[in-house]
Write an enzyme that holds these catalytic residues in place. Structure first.
Site, PDB file in Angstrom:
ATOM      1  N   ARG A  35       1.955  -0.207  -4.106  1.00 40.08           N
ATOM      2  CA  ARG A  35       1.217  -0.022  -5.370  1.00 40.08           C
ATOM      3  C   ARG A  35       2.081  -0.368  -6.583  1.00 40.08           C
ATOM      4  NH1 ARG A  35      -2.375   5.330  -3.946  1.00 40.08           N
ATOM      5  NH2 ARG A  35      -4.006   4.154  -2.910  1.00 40.08           N
ATOM      6  N   GLY A 377     -12.100   3.290  -3.301  1.00 37.27           N
ATOM      7  CA  GLY A 377     -13.302   3.836  -3.940  1.00 37.27           C
ATOM      8  C   GLY A 377     -13.860   2.906  -4.996  1.00 37.27           C
TER       9      GLY A 377
END
Ligand code: AMP
Length: 397
Positions: A35, A377
């Site tokens: 990330r 998501g």
């Protein structure tokens, strides 16, 4: 789509929302830095344009204020190492001291602010908190696709203070560009493989995809709800009885729209939900009592081969089976192999919005598809056709 390149940021403070929500071990060491790595190109692009990056992120889910275990201070050394520039850290993200630090930031240096979620105004989307954050920058860049589906202070509300002075970072731009290659103007034939556990969590995705695709491959646990709608015996397989009617409706709708649906023809079944359960391969419509389907069988994968080979655009959302169990991962691996092969022959493939991302990484095949989404998501909501607040906030004037 305003991007970093559209802004003249020479000498200016550029407030960047990233997603540095990395996993830490008990000693607060980073166990997977992907990330952080993802945002390095955006930070370098800002530095190359003479901008001074002021970086803000959340880390974990602190409950009720400061939690030293979740301080972004744990990321400073690693950020220095992978960015190749100096990194200053300040132990808050709003307030006079932070504003002063942002104004005094030397050239070629990144200022990393403390965890946004140490303030509850962040997740509440609080106006005052967003205003406080906005004081730390002259421009605002949103690069945090992973939280783009949330209307938080730093992902959406803050953008109101940067009219004409805001843009997408490179991660955000890549996510939007790549999803558009599937949903808007993808080259036909377009095939979506939708798997995973539950049909209930994928209804909106299926409804949104139908008008845009040619083939819909349904796999994973959710396939059994569709098979049941066709009158199959599903044994102990994961079936959502409340959604059998909905599954039938989706199949009717697909037929109306000329979308070909492909359900599993055979299944790897187990007598228990664990890797060492007894196994067998049977017709997907005849799962014996006491057994459950945990993977797509070999005939299912063989039947998919010609469809995948002919596809020019492929979306993969959700695994074909319980790939976490070695003995039930062959179907998911088989699908990944077909996608990789089609990609090598020129198809565009996007993996995102479900556990197929974990699967492709587990198989070490992320390099063999065109794009792997960084936001579970957020990508799922994108595929549902929803407007993501983090995207709308940049596009609003
Ligand atoms: P999703 O997050 O919706 O993509 O769902 C992913 C999960 O679905 C994974 O953890 C899989 O283990 C699970 N799954 C896939 N196939 C099955 C199946 N046949 N029965 C039960 N769970 C499944």
């Amino acid at each position: 789509m305003p991007s970093i390149n559209d802004l003249n940021m020479e000498g200016a403070r550029v407030l960047v929302r990233v997603d540095f929500n990395v996993p830490l071990n008990e000693d607060q060491q980073i166990t997977d830095d992907s990330r952080m790595q993802a945002h390095i190109p955006s930070l370098k692009a800002i530095l190359a344009k003479g901008g001074r990056p002021i970086v803000m992120s959340h880390l974990g889910r602190p409950k009720g204020g400061r939690d030293p275990k979740l301080s972004l201070a744990h990321l400073v050394d690693h950020l220095k190492a992978i960015s190749g520039v100096e990194v200053q850290f300040i132990n808050d993200c709003i307030g006079e001291e932070v504003e002063i630090a942002s104004k005094n930031l030397p050239e070629n240096t990144i200022l990393l602010l403390e965890n946004l979620r140490f303030h509850d105004g962040e997740t509440k989307g609080d106006e005052n908190f967003a205003y406080g954050l906005s004081k730390n920058g002259d421009f605002y860049i949103n690069d945090a696709f992973g939280t783009a589906h949330r209307a938080h202070a730093s992902t959406a509300i803050i953008a109101n203070y940067f009219s004409g002075k805001k843009a997408f970072g490179l991660v955000m731009k890549a996510e939007i560009d790549n999803v558009n290659k599937v949903l808007n103007g993808g080259q036909n034939p377009i095939t979506a493989i939708v798997g995973g556990a539950k049909v209930s969590s994928k209804i909106s995705v299926l409804e949104n995809l139908l008008p845009k695709i040619d083939h819909l491959v349904i796999g994973g646990g959710m396939a059994f709800t569709f098979l049941k709608a066709q009158g199959a015996s599903t044994g102990n397989s994961l079936v959502e009885d409340d959604f059998v009617e909905m599954a039938a409706k989706i199949m009717q709708e697909a037929e109306k729209q000329g979308v070909k649906i492909h359900l599993p023809v055979d299944a790897v079944i187990a007598d228990d939900f664990n890797n060492s359960a007894k196994r067998d391969i049977v017709d997907a419509k005849s799962i014996p009592d006491g057994w459950m389907g945990l993977d797509a069988g070999p005939e299912t994968i063989s039947a998919l081969a010609p469809i995948m080979e002919a596809s020019k655009t492929i979306l993969w959302n959700g695994p074909m089976g319980v790939f976490e169990f070695e003995n039930f991962s062959a179907g998911t691996k088989g699908a990944a192999d077909l996608i990789a092969k089609a990609t090598s022959q020129g198809a565009f493939s996007l993996v995102g919005g479900g556990d197929s991302v974990a699967a492709i990484k587990k198989f070490n095949m992320a390099e063999q598809v065109s794009y792997v989404s960084t936001g579970g998501g957020a990508m799922l909501e994108f595929l549902e056709g929803k407007t993501l607040p983090g995207i709308a906030a940049i596009q609003d004037k």
